[in-house]
Scaffold this active site. Sequence first.
Site, PDB file in Angstrom:
ATOM      1  N   GLY A  43      12.399 -20.329 -16.620  1.00 57.07           N
ATOM      2  CA  GLY A  43      13.322 -19.608 -17.488  1.00 57.07           C
ATOM      3  C   GLY A  43      14.589 -20.348 -17.851  1.00 57.07           C
ATOM      4  O   GLY A  43      15.149 -20.153 -18.927  1.00 57.07           O
ATOM      5  N   GLU A  98      20.559 -21.159 -13.432  1.00 51.07           N
ATOM      6  CA  GLU A  98      19.542 -20.099 -13.481  1.00 51.07           C
ATOM      7  C   GLU A  98      19.707 -19.287 -14.762  1.00 51.07           C
ATOM      8  O   GLU A  98      20.810 -19.164 -15.296  1.00 51.07           O
ATOM      9  CB  GLU A  98      19.675 -19.226 -12.215  1.00 51.07           C
ATOM     10  CG  GLU A  98      18.793 -18.008 -12.131  1.00 51.07           C
ATOM     11  CD  GLU A  98      17.289 -18.279 -12.139  1.00 51.07           C
ATOM     12  OE1 GLU A  98      16.832 -19.009 -13.030  1.00 51.07           O
ATOM     13  OE2 GLU A  98      16.580 -17.715 -11.288  1.00 51.07           O
ATOM     14  N   ASP A  99      18.594 -18.747 -15.241  1.00 51.27           N
ATOM     15  CA  ASP A  99      18.654 -17.970 -16.481  1.00 51.27           C
ATOM     16  C   ASP A  99      19.291 -16.600 -16.265  1.00 51.27           C
ATOM     17  O   ASP A  99      20.149 -16.175 -17.036  1.00 51.27           O
ATOM     18  CB  ASP A  99      17.254 -17.820 -17.106  1.00 51.27           C
ATOM     19  CG  ASP A  99      16.200 -17.272 -16.139  1.00 51.27           C
ATOM     20  OD1 ASP A  99      16.522 -17.015 -14.959  1.00 51.27           O
ATOM     21  OD2 ASP A  99      15.049 -17.095 -16.573  1.00 51.27           O
ATOM     22  N   ASP A 102      19.048 -10.746 -11.344  1.00 50.94           N
ATOM     23  CA  ASP A 102      18.700  -9.330 -11.418  1.00 50.94           C
ATOM     24  C   ASP A 102      19.023  -8.728 -10.045  1.00 50.94           C
ATOM     25  O   ASP A 102      20.175  -8.383  -9.774  1.00 50.94           O
ATOM     26  CB  ASP A 102      17.208  -9.252 -11.790  1.00 50.94           C
ATOM     27  CG  ASP A 102      16.725  -7.845 -12.053  1.00 50.94           C
ATOM     28  OD1 ASP A 102      17.546  -6.973 -12.311  1.00 50.94           O
ATOM     29  OD2 ASP A 102      15.504  -7.604 -11.994  1.00 50.94           O
ATOM     30  N   LYS A 130      22.701  -9.266 -14.589  1.00 52.54           N
ATOM     31  CA  LYS A 130      22.485  -7.811 -14.639  1.00 52.54           C
ATOM     32  C   LYS A 130      23.182  -7.208 -13.436  1.00 52.54           C
ATOM     33  O   LYS A 130      22.550  -6.862 -12.424  1.00 52.54           O
ATOM     34  CB  LYS A 130      20.983  -7.509 -14.528  1.00 52.54           C
ATOM     35  CG  LYS A 130      20.200  -7.684 -15.794  1.00 52.54           C
ATOM     36  CD  LYS A 130      18.794  -7.127 -15.579  1.00 52.54           C
ATOM     37  CE  LYS A 130      17.837  -7.657 -16.602  1.00 52.54           C
ATOM     38  NZ  LYS A 130      16.436  -7.282 -16.301  1.00 52.54           N
TER      39      LYS A 130
END
Length: 189
Positions: A43, A98-99, A102, A130
């Site tokens: 990602g 990192e993309d 979460d 997020k």
Amino acid sequence: MEHRPRRILIFHNEITARVRELGEAIRRDYAGRAPVLVGVLKGAVVFAADLIRAIPLPVSLDFMGVSSYGGGTRSSGVVSLTADLSVSIEGRDVIIVEDIIDTGRTISYLRRNLATRHPRSLALCVLLDKVSRREVEVAVDYIGFAIPDEFVVGYGLDHEGLHRNLRDIAVLERGEAAAGTSRASDAVV
Ligand code: IMP
Ligand code: MG
């Protein structure tokens, strides 16, 4: 098949501007040093490729592969290593790229894993956060955008391997995720 336009959350020009700012912050913080950026496959490939070009320092780039999702849109919580670094990071200034964060499980696993290899320093740069989904506490040094709890694709992020080639970051509508109705012709490249 019905065409479902995706809702764009972050346009490509906003991403470009933010990546430039992140690069500038890293340049300031790492002046006189030669950091190793460790992109998380797959990602973060697009983000890492843009980010290194925004950092006018002698940076090097390596990758690690981790898998945590198994194809769905929710984290399984189980993280496994699928590809390892090609160089030693002992004594180096490492920045994990990192993309998205979460639950935080993937990145805390990676951070712990890399810390055992004795880097001089270890920082984390993430494009999307997020925040409301966090289950594991992680200290993030550089954040691109905080986003709501929606499943996003594009700019490297995928759903079941697709949509990484979207230039923007878009919300995957429920119908698409459930029925897998996405088509290659939807991609804006
Ligand atoms: P975490 O372990 O729950 O923090 O999950 C992080 C990983 O899940 C990321 O590295 C992504 O690969 C994937 N992921 C989490 N949310 C999304 C999303 O909205 N779109 C695409 N991939 C996601
Ligand atoms: Mg990832």
